[in-house]
Design a protein around this motif. Structure first.
Motif, PDB file in Angstrom:
ATOM      1  N   LEU A   1       0.835  -1.206   0.000  1.00 34.22           N
ATOM      2  CA  LEU A   1       0.000   0.000   0.000  1.00 34.22           C
ATOM      3  C   LEU A   1       0.868   1.253   0.000  1.00 34.22           C
ATOM      4  N   PRO A   2       0.334   2.358  -0.517  1.00 37.08           N
ATOM      5  CA  PRO A   2       1.098   3.610  -0.498  1.00 37.08           C
ATOM      6  C   PRO A   2       1.417   4.050   0.932  1.00 37.08           C
ATOM      7  N   LEU A   3       2.598   4.600   1.128  1.00 37.79           N
ATOM      8  CA  LEU A   3       2.988   5.094   2.449  1.00 37.79           C
ATOM      9  C   LEU A   3       2.033   6.172   2.950  1.00 37.79           C
ATOM     10  N   ALA A   4       1.448   6.933   2.030  1.00 35.67           N
ATOM     11  CA  ALA A   4       0.518   8.003   2.413  1.00 35.67           C
ATOM     12  C   ALA A   4      -0.717   7.472   3.129  1.00 35.67           C
ATOM     13  N   TRP A   5      -1.022   6.200   2.957  1.00 35.04           N
ATOM     14  CA  TRP A   5      -2.180   5.625   3.632  1.00 35.04           C
ATOM     15  C   TRP A   5      -1.913   5.434   5.114  1.00 35.04           C
ATOM     16  N   GLY A   6      -0.665   5.470   5.520  1.00 33.23           N
ATOM     17  CA  GLY A   6      -0.330   5.317   6.932  1.00 33.23           C
ATOM     18  C   GLY A   6      -0.448   3.880   7.402  1.00 33.23           C
ATOM     19  N   HIS A   7      -0.431   3.719   8.726  1.00 36.55           N
ATOM     20  CA  HIS A   7      -0.526   2.390   9.329  1.00 36.55           C
ATOM     21  C   HIS A   7      -1.971   1.920   9.332  1.00 36.55           C
ATOM     22  N   ILE A   8      -2.236   0.835   8.648  1.00 33.90           N
ATOM     23  CA  ILE A   8      -3.575   0.241   8.643  1.00 33.90           C
ATOM     24  C   ILE A   8      -3.736  -0.495   9.964  1.00 33.90           C
ATOM     25  N   SER A   9      -4.693  -0.058  10.773  1.00 33.94           N
ATOM     26  CA  SER A   9      -4.868  -0.661  12.096  1.00 33.94           C
ATOM     27  C   SER A   9      -6.034  -1.637  12.149  1.00 33.94           C
ATOM     28  N   SER A  10      -6.919  -1.575  11.139  1.00 29.93           N
ATOM     29  CA  SER A  10      -8.099  -2.429  11.145  1.00 29.93           C
ATOM     30  C   SER A  10      -8.431  -2.867   9.726  1.00 29.93           C
ATOM     31  N   VAL A  11      -8.745  -4.148   9.602  1.00 33.26           N
ATOM     32  CA  VAL A  11      -9.122  -4.724   8.311  1.00 33.26           C
ATOM     33  C   VAL A  11     -10.421  -5.494   8.508  1.00 33.26           C
ATOM     34  N   THR A  12     -11.411  -5.198   7.678  1.00 36.67           N
ATOM     35  CA  THR A  12     -12.691  -5.912   7.743  1.00 36.67           C
ATOM     36  C   THR A  12     -12.896  -6.668   6.439  1.00 36.67           C
ATOM     37  N   VAL A  13     -13.200  -7.962   6.581  1.00 33.12           N
ATOM     38  CA  VAL A  13     -13.452  -8.818   5.423  1.00 33.12           C
ATOM     39  C   VAL A  13     -14.809  -9.488   5.597  1.00 33.12           C
ATOM     40  N   ASN A  14     -15.307 -10.074   4.526  1.00 32.45           N
ATOM     41  CA  ASN A  14     -16.560 -10.811   4.588  1.00 32.45           C
ATOM     42  C   ASN A  14     -16.321 -12.115   5.332  1.00 32.45           C
ATOM     43  N   GLY A  15     -17.037 -12.320   6.422  1.00 41.08           N
ATOM     44  CA  GLY A  15     -16.844 -13.498   7.259  1.00 41.08           C
ATOM     45  C   GLY A  15     -17.240 -14.797   6.603  1.00 41.08           C
ATOM     46  N   ALA A  16     -18.136 -14.748   5.622  1.00 40.58           N
ATOM     47  CA  ALA A  16     -18.570 -15.972   4.952  1.00 40.58           C
ATOM     48  C   ALA A  16     -17.585 -16.398   3.867  1.00 40.58           C
ATOM     49  N   THR A  17     -16.715 -15.497   3.439  1.00 41.18           N
ATOM     50  CA  THR A  17     -15.803 -15.771   2.332  1.00 41.18           C
ATOM     51  C   THR A  17     -14.412 -16.174   2.794  1.00 41.18           C
ATOM     52  N   TRP A  18     -13.874 -15.460   3.749  1.00 37.54           N
ATOM     53  CA  TRP A  18     -12.493 -15.668   4.188  1.00 37.54           C
ATOM     54  C   TRP A  18     -12.418 -16.751   5.250  1.00 37.54           C
ATOM     55  N   SER A  19     -11.271 -17.434   5.310  1.00 36.33           N
ATOM     56  CA  SER A  19     -11.061 -18.460   6.327  1.00 36.33           C
ATOM     57  C   SER A  19     -11.037 -17.812   7.707  1.00 36.33           C
ATOM     58  N   ALA A  20     -11.257 -18.609   8.724  1.00 38.01           N
ATOM     59  CA  ALA A  20     -11.299 -18.103  10.097  1.00 38.01           C
ATOM     60  C   ALA A  20      -9.993 -17.385  10.435  1.00 38.01           C
ATOM     61  N   THR A  21     -10.126 -16.312  11.175  1.00 39.41           N
ATOM     62  CA  THR A  21      -8.967 -15.519  11.565  1.00 39.41           C
ATOM     63  C   THR A  21      -9.064 -15.158  13.041  1.00 39.41           C
ATOM     64  N   PRO A  22      -7.922 -14.881  13.661  1.00 33.34           N
ATOM     65  CA  PRO A  22      -7.968 -14.385  15.037  1.00 33.34           C
ATOM     66  C   PRO A  22      -8.471 -12.941  15.035  1.00 33.34           C
ATOM     67  N   GLY A  23      -8.685 -12.377  16.179  1.00 26.48           N
ATOM     68  CA  GLY A  23      -9.177 -11.001  16.279  1.00 26.48           C
ATOM     69  C   GLY A  23      -8.141  -9.960  15.922  1.00 26.48           C
ATOM     70  N   ARG A  24      -6.869 -10.355  15.917  1.00 29.01           N
ATOM     71  CA  ARG A  24      -5.803  -9.432  15.530  1.00 29.01           C
ATOM     72  C   ARG A  24      -4.565 -10.235  15.172  1.00 29.01           C
ATOM     73  N   MET A  25      -3.671  -9.563  14.449  1.00 27.77           N
ATOM     74  CA  MET A  25      -2.411 -10.207  14.091  1.00 27.77           C
ATOM     75  C   MET A  25      -1.309  -9.172  14.058  1.00 27.77           C
ATOM     76  N   LEU A  26      -0.098  -9.618  14.183  1.00 29.74           N
ATOM     77  CA  LEU A  26       1.063  -8.748  14.132  1.00 29.74           C
ATOM     78  C   LEU A  26       1.594  -8.756  12.708  1.00 29.74           C
ATOM     79  N   VAL A  27       1.653  -7.573  12.089  1.00 28.12           N
ATOM     80  CA  VAL A  27       2.155  -7.433  10.728  1.00 28.12           C
ATOM     81  C   VAL A  27       3.218  -6.343  10.760  1.00 28.12           C
ATOM     82  N   PHE A  28       4.459  -6.697  10.449  1.00 28.31           N
ATOM     83  CA  PHE A  28       5.567  -5.753  10.455  1.00 28.31           C
ATOM     84  C   PHE A  28       5.651  -5.004  11.788  1.00 28.31           C
TER      85      PHE A  28
END
Length: 137
Positions: free
Chosen positions: A51-78
């Protein structure tokens, strides 16, 4: 027998992402992302890194729960915590919503991973097109 040298495979596959140009007009989507799977834990780090640096730190991501595999409530990225949310809204089953505090919200069309290249390219181009404008408020 001769052996042809193969070029080394990239350690990370290329990110399949097309973003719309920045402008003042609201848009229904801000671009398109074509992940290789519906495994968010595997796909998200590469998306966020591209993603462009101008977008800053993405702190929250929302996906369709019926489409994506199960995920934890948060994850460490970089070394940053990213909150993962699953929505069940039928209104946007093929989008991912990215939030950056103080910077904004970006909605990306998600092209299904099993889509052929011939079918994915026009979808991605349309999502990133300058004419992709609406009255989203």
């Amino acid at each position: 027998m001769t052996t042809a040298l193969q070029p080394p495979l990239p350690s990370h596959p290329l990110l399949r992402l097309r973003l719309a140009p920045r402008g003042g007009m609201p848009r229904p989507v801000d671009g398109a992302w074509w992940p290789r799977s519906y495994d968010l834990l595997a796909e998200l780090p590469q998306l966020l890194a591209g993603l462009p640096l101008a977008w800053g730190h993405i702190s929250s991501v929302t996906v369709n729960g019926a489409t994506w595999s199960a995920t934890p409530g948060r994850m460490l990225v970089f070394n940053q915590v990213v909150r993962l949310r699953r929505a069940l809204a039928a209104s946007a089953p093929h989008t991912v919503v990215l939030l950056a505090p103080g910077r904004g919200r970006w909605d990306l069309l998600v092209v299904p991973p099993d889509t052929s290249g011939a079918a994915a390219e026009p979808l991605m181009a349309a999502a990133a097109d300058d004419g992709n404008v609406s009255d989203r408020s």
